[in-house]
Design a protein around this motif. Structure first.
Motif, PDB file in Angstrom:
ATOM      1  N   GLY A  49       0.678  -1.356  -0.035  1.00  0.00           N
ATOM      2  CA  GLY A  49       0.015  -0.076   0.088  1.00  0.00           C
ATOM      3  C   GLY A  49       0.743   1.504   0.160  1.00  0.00           C
ATOM      4  O   GLY A  49       0.315   2.319   0.016  1.00  0.00           O
ATOM      5  N   LYS A  50       2.036   1.136  -0.278  1.00  0.00           N
ATOM      6  CA  LYS A  50       3.005   2.382  -0.093  1.00  0.00           C
ATOM      7  C   LYS A  50       3.413   2.838  -1.696  1.00  0.00           C
ATOM      8  O   LYS A  50       4.369   3.595  -1.704  1.00  0.00           O
ATOM      9  CB  LYS A  50       4.476   1.805   0.638  1.00  0.00           C
ATOM     10  CG  LYS A  50       4.127   1.275   2.064  1.00  0.00           C
ATOM     11  CD  LYS A  50       5.708   1.001   2.514  1.00  0.00           C
ATOM     12  CE  LYS A  50       5.262   0.520   4.068  1.00  0.00           C
ATOM     13  NZ  LYS A  50       6.627  -0.102   4.500  1.00  0.00           N
ATOM     14  N   SER A  51       2.429   2.443  -2.453  1.00  0.00           N
ATOM     15  CA  SER A  51       2.973   2.925  -3.701  1.00  0.00           C
ATOM     16  C   SER A  51       1.907   3.856  -4.394  1.00  0.00           C
ATOM     17  O   SER A  51       0.711   3.858  -4.145  1.00  0.00           O
ATOM     18  CB  SER A  51       3.065   1.489  -4.770  1.00  0.00           C
ATOM     19  OG  SER A  51       3.201   1.767  -6.058  1.00  0.00           O
ATOM     20  N   GLU A  52       2.367   4.463  -5.735  1.00  0.00           N
ATOM     21  CA  GLU A  52       1.345   5.383  -6.359  1.00  0.00           C
ATOM     22  C   GLU A  52       0.882   4.596  -7.397  1.00  0.00           C
ATOM     23  O   GLU A  52       0.318   5.063  -8.402  1.00  0.00           O
ATOM     24  CB  GLU A  52       2.114   6.525  -6.647  1.00  0.00           C
ATOM     25  CG  GLU A  52       2.632   7.431  -5.528  1.00  0.00           C
ATOM     26  CD  GLU A  52       3.224   8.892  -6.093  1.00  0.00           C
ATOM     27  OE1 GLU A  52       3.256   9.128  -7.033  1.00  0.00           O
ATOM     28  OE2 GLU A  52       4.000   9.555  -5.140  1.00  0.00           O
ATOM     29  N   LEU A  53       1.286   3.320  -7.525  1.00  0.00           N
ATOM     30  CA  LEU A  53       0.507   2.593  -8.804  1.00  0.00           C
ATOM     31  C   LEU A  53      -0.701   2.227  -8.636  1.00  0.00           C
ATOM     32  O   LEU A  53      -1.459   2.105  -7.581  1.00  0.00           O
ATOM     33  CB  LEU A  53       1.406   0.953  -8.765  1.00  0.00           C
ATOM     34  CG  LEU A  53       2.856   1.039  -9.023  1.00  0.00           C
ATOM     35  CD1 LEU A  53       3.499  -0.310  -8.879  1.00  0.00           C
ATOM     36  CD2 LEU A  53       3.351   1.686 -10.519  1.00  0.00           C
ATOM     37  N   LEU A  54      -1.515   2.290  -9.799  1.00  0.00           N
ATOM     38  CA  LEU A  54      -2.839   2.117 -10.058  1.00  0.00           C
ATOM     39  C   LEU A  54      -3.373   0.905  -9.699  1.00  0.00           C
ATOM     40  O   LEU A  54      -2.742  -0.148 -10.100  1.00  0.00           O
ATOM     41  CB  LEU A  54      -3.359   2.495 -11.379  1.00  0.00           C
ATOM     42  CG  LEU A  54      -3.299   3.814 -12.006  1.00  0.00           C
ATOM     43  CD1 LEU A  54      -3.711   4.037 -13.247  1.00  0.00           C
ATOM     44  CD2 LEU A  54      -4.097   4.729 -11.063  1.00  0.00           C
ATOM     45  N   ASP A  55      -4.214   0.728  -8.990  1.00  0.00           N
ATOM     46  CA  ASP A  55      -5.010  -0.490  -8.495  1.00  0.00           C
ATOM     47  C   ASP A  55      -5.869  -0.762 -10.052  1.00  0.00           C
ATOM     48  O   ASP A  55      -6.811   0.041 -10.147  1.00  0.00           O
ATOM     49  CB  ASP A  55      -5.828  -0.564  -7.286  1.00  0.00           C
ATOM     50  CG  ASP A  55      -6.504  -2.047  -7.303  1.00  0.00           C
ATOM     51  OD1 ASP A  55      -6.810  -2.711  -8.086  1.00  0.00           O
ATOM     52  OD2 ASP A  55      -6.492  -2.275  -6.075  1.00  0.00           O
ATOM     53  N   ILE A  56      -5.602  -1.840 -10.822  1.00  0.00           N
ATOM     54  CA  ILE A  56      -6.535  -1.862 -12.084  1.00  0.00           C
ATOM     55  C   ILE A  56      -7.965  -2.105 -11.858  1.00  0.00           C
ATOM     56  O   ILE A  56      -8.630  -1.555 -12.547  1.00  0.00           O
ATOM     57  CB  ILE A  56      -5.778  -2.898 -12.955  1.00  0.00           C
ATOM     58  CG1 ILE A  56      -6.422  -2.944 -14.475  1.00  0.00           C
ATOM     59  CG2 ILE A  56      -6.159  -4.483 -12.255  1.00  0.00           C
ATOM     60  CD1 ILE A  56      -5.911  -1.758 -15.095  1.00  0.00           C
ATOM     61  N   ASP A  57      -8.537  -2.908 -10.636  1.00  0.00           N
ATOM     62  CA  ASP A  57      -9.695  -2.846 -10.540  1.00  0.00           C
ATOM     63  C   ASP A  57     -10.334  -1.875 -10.096  1.00  0.00           C
ATOM     64  O   ASP A  57     -11.410  -1.232 -10.490  1.00  0.00           O
ATOM     65  CB  ASP A  57      -9.970  -4.041  -9.519  1.00  0.00           C
ATOM     66  CG  ASP A  57      -9.623  -5.352  -9.751  1.00  0.00           C
ATOM     67  OD1 ASP A  57      -9.602  -5.617 -10.895  1.00  0.00           O
ATOM     68  OD2 ASP A  57      -9.086  -6.307  -8.880  1.00  0.00           O
ATOM     69  N   ILE A  72     -13.756   4.375 -14.168  1.00  0.00           N
ATOM     70  CA  ILE A  72     -14.136   4.601 -15.563  1.00  0.00           C
ATOM     71  C   ILE A  72     -15.282   4.361 -15.771  1.00  0.00           C
ATOM     72  O   ILE A  72     -15.924   4.836 -16.660  1.00  0.00           O
ATOM     73  CB  ILE A  72     -13.000   3.802 -16.683  1.00  0.00           C
ATOM     74  CG1 ILE A  72     -11.454   4.487 -16.414  1.00  0.00           C
ATOM     75  CG2 ILE A  72     -13.573   3.825 -18.179  1.00  0.00           C
ATOM     76  CD1 ILE A  72     -10.541   3.637 -17.048  1.00  0.00           C
ATOM     77  N   GLU A  73     -15.905   2.983 -15.310  1.00  0.00           N
ATOM     78  CA  GLU A  73     -17.200   2.540 -15.622  1.00  0.00           C
ATOM     79  C   GLU A  73     -18.102   3.455 -15.096  1.00  0.00           C
ATOM     80  O   GLU A  73     -19.228   3.808 -15.369  1.00  0.00           O
ATOM     81  CB  GLU A  73     -17.439   1.060 -14.992  1.00  0.00           C
ATOM     82  CG  GLU A  73     -16.736  -0.032 -15.972  1.00  0.00           C
ATOM     83  CD  GLU A  73     -17.059  -1.278 -15.147  1.00  0.00           C
ATOM     84  OE1 GLU A  73     -17.505  -1.477 -14.041  1.00  0.00           O
ATOM     85  OE2 GLU A  73     -16.386  -2.213 -15.667  1.00  0.00           O
ATOM     86  N   ASN A  74     -17.903   4.194 -13.635  1.00  0.00           N
ATOM     87  CA  ASN A  74     -18.893   4.882 -12.931  1.00  0.00           C
ATOM     88  C   ASN A  74     -18.806   6.298 -13.754  1.00  0.00           C
ATOM     89  O   ASN A  74     -19.810   6.832 -14.194  1.00  0.00           O
ATOM     90  CB  ASN A  74     -18.269   5.218 -11.795  1.00  0.00           C
ATOM     91  CG  ASN A  74     -18.272   3.898 -10.700  1.00  0.00           C
ATOM     92  OD1 ASN A  74     -19.219   3.128 -11.016  1.00  0.00           O
ATOM     93  ND2 ASN A  74     -17.787   4.066  -9.520  1.00  0.00           N
ATOM     94  N   PHE A  75     -17.586   6.721 -14.345  1.00  0.00           N
ATOM     95  CA  PHE A  75     -17.460   7.921 -15.229  1.00  0.00           C
ATOM     96  C   PHE A  75     -18.445   7.756 -16.367  1.00  0.00           C
ATOM     97  O   PHE A  75     -19.256   8.846 -16.561  1.00  0.00           O
ATOM     98  CB  PHE A  75     -16.289   8.214 -15.395  1.00  0.00           C
ATOM     99  CG  PHE A  75     -16.091   9.496 -16.175  1.00  0.00           C
ATOM    100  CD1 PHE A  75     -16.100  10.728 -15.709  1.00  0.00           C
ATOM    101  CD2 PHE A  75     -15.625   9.317 -17.860  1.00  0.00           C
ATOM    102  CE1 PHE A  75     -16.006  11.857 -16.522  1.00  0.00           C
ATOM    103  CE2 PHE A  75     -15.803  10.401 -18.516  1.00  0.00           C
ATOM    104  CZ  PHE A  75     -15.851  11.845 -17.942  1.00  0.00           C
ATOM    105  N   ILE A  76     -18.497   6.716 -17.047  1.00  0.00           N
ATOM    106  CA  ILE A  76     -18.945   6.341 -18.197  1.00  0.00           C
ATOM    107  C   ILE A  76     -20.518   6.259 -18.003  1.00  0.00           C
ATOM    108  O   ILE A  76     -21.493   7.113 -18.759  1.00  0.00           O
ATOM    109  CB  ILE A  76     -18.838   5.171 -19.075  1.00  0.00           C
ATOM    110  CG1 ILE A  76     -17.144   5.343 -19.585  1.00  0.00           C
ATOM    111  CG2 ILE A  76     -19.597   4.792 -19.934  1.00  0.00           C
ATOM    112  CD1 ILE A  76     -16.686   3.993 -20.207  1.00  0.00           C
ATOM    113  N   SER A  77     -21.009   5.798 -16.838  1.00  0.00           N
ATOM    114  CA  SER A  77     -22.270   5.867 -16.439  1.00  0.00           C
ATOM    115  C   SER A  77     -22.981   7.019 -15.977  1.00  0.00           C
ATOM    116  O   SER A  77     -24.168   7.451 -16.420  1.00  0.00           O
ATOM    117  CB  SER A  77     -22.555   4.686 -15.212  1.00  0.00           C
ATOM    118  OG  SER A  77     -22.111   3.292 -15.666  1.00  0.00           O
ATOM    119  N   GLU A  78     -22.149   7.732 -15.532  1.00  0.00           N
ATOM    120  CA  GLU A  78     -22.668   9.114 -15.097  1.00  0.00           C
ATOM    121  C   GLU A  78     -22.890  10.085 -16.331  1.00  0.00           C
ATOM    122  O   GLU A  78     -23.635  11.018 -16.334  1.00  0.00           O
ATOM    123  CB  GLU A  78     -21.582   9.836 -14.057  1.00  0.00           C
ATOM    124  CG  GLU A  78     -21.691   8.979 -12.775  1.00  0.00           C
ATOM    125  CD  GLU A  78     -20.478   9.311 -11.809  1.00  0.00           C
ATOM    126  OE1 GLU A  78     -19.925  10.379 -12.232  1.00  0.00           O
ATOM    127  OE2 GLU A  78     -20.442   8.734 -10.821  1.00  0.00           O
TER     128      GLU A  78
END
Length: 84
Positions: free
Chosen positions: A61-69, A75-81
């Motif tokens: 949890g000490k990383s700035e890497l993205l969690d793909i899930d 992205i799905e929420n943004f598209i839905s909205e």
């Protein structure tokens, strides 16, 4: 010039692959290319160590890497909205 041991190894490999099907020869060639590429790439071990460190940081949890899930859900929420 090859040493006696190198000649012996080369002859053994040649003999073993003499009647090998094309698919086996392609796999062997890919393996040889990979080994030679790694051998000539001086940064390979550094890169491998960096990847392992990045992954350990991500898992802790000490990383700035993205969690793909999480990114997919966002992205799905943004598209839905914004569908309408």
């Amino acid at each position: 010039m090859m040493t006696a041991l190198e000649k012996s190894i080369y002859q053994e490999i040649t003999e073993k692959l003499k009647y090998a099907p094309k698919s086996i020869l392609e796999r062997v060639l890919g393996y040889v290319d990979g080994v030679l590429e790694n051998k000539t790439n001086a940064n390979f071990n550094d890169l491998k160590a960096q990847i392992q460190e990045d992954y350990a940081n991500y898992k802790s949890g000490k990383s700035e890497l993205l969690d793909i899930d999480a990114a997919e859900k966002e992205i799905e929420n943004f598209i839905s909205e914004n569908e309408n």
